[in-house]
Design an enzyme around this catalytic site. Structure first.
Site, mmCIF file in Angstrom:
data_model
loop_
_atom_site.group_PDB
_atom_site.id
_atom_site.type_symbol
_atom_site.label_atom_id
_atom_site.label_comp_id
_atom_site.label_asym_id
_atom_site.label_seq_id
_atom_site.Cartn_x
_atom_site.Cartn_y
_atom_site.Cartn_z
ATOM 1 N N ASN A 37 2.041 -10.425 1.613
ATOM 2 C CA ASN A 37 1.431 -9.937 0.278
ATOM 3 C C ASN A 37 2.338 -8.890 -0.106
ATOM 4 O OD1 ASN A 37 0.071 -8.791 -1.734
ATOM 5 N ND2 ASN A 37 -1.804 -8.837 -0.569
ATOM 6 N N ARG B 105 2.072 -6.497 -2.193
ATOM 7 C CA ARG B 105 1.291 -5.578 -2.685
ATOM 8 C C ARG B 105 0.670 -4.529 -1.313
ATOM 9 N NH1 ARG B 105 -3.216 -6.509 -7.146
ATOM 10 N NH2 ARG B 105 -2.880 -4.307 -7.016
ATOM 11 N N CYS B 106 1.047 -5.192 -0.161
ATOM 12 C CA CYS B 106 0.509 -4.625 0.993
ATOM 13 C C CYS B 106 1.596 -3.863 1.661
ATOM 14 C CB CYS B 106 -0.099 -5.832 1.949
ATOM 15 S SG CYS B 106 -0.252 -4.871 3.659
ATOM 16 N N SER B 107 1.394 -2.607 1.774
ATOM 17 C CA SER B 107 2.285 -1.662 2.352
ATOM 18 C C SER B 107 2.736 -1.932 3.809
ATOM 19 C CB SER B 107 1.736 -0.287 2.351
ATOM 20 O OG SER B 107 0.947 0.123 3.286
#
Length: 116
Positions: free
Chosen positions: A8, A10-12
């Site tokens: 994902n 958007r996931c760090s």
């Protein structure tokens, strides 16, 4: 299941795991599972590779979990949790790396290095 990183962007943590792999010269196919959700069969395979029950891959702290009225102790079977994950990929733990017949959840991201 084929080698890949379930990612994902958007996931760090997902971005960190991907970076760690690439820094070590490991280029895996990137599967953006929110865009291309896994089937129930693929999720079952993933659980087998990880040696976990489907509930262990559910992000129970995700807002959607509560919005759907889900609870860890609701008595769902493994098949029902697989249905939940297949229908709501946002609830799938991330990142997950599949490499050479093994898999790891990248929490923390360094855990994916155990596969190398």
């Amino acid at each position: 299941m084929k080698d890949a990183i379930l990612h994902n962007p958007r996931c760090s943590k997902s971005r960190e795991a991907l970076k760690l792999l690439r820094e070590r010269g490991i280029e895996l196919p990137v599967l953006e599972y929110l865009q291309q959700p896994l089937s129930k069969h693929e999720l079952r395979e993933l659980c087998a590779l990880l040696g976990v029950k489907p509930l262990e891959l559910v992000r129970t702290k995700e807002e959607l979990f509560g919005e759907l009225g889900l609870a860890k102790d609701n008595g769902y079977s493994d098949a029902q949790w697989l249905d939940v994950l297949a229908s709501h990929p946002k609830l799938l733990e991330r990142p997950i790396v599949v490499y050479r017949g093994r898999a790891a959840v990248g929490r923390p991201p360094e855990k994916v290095l155990d596969l190398l």
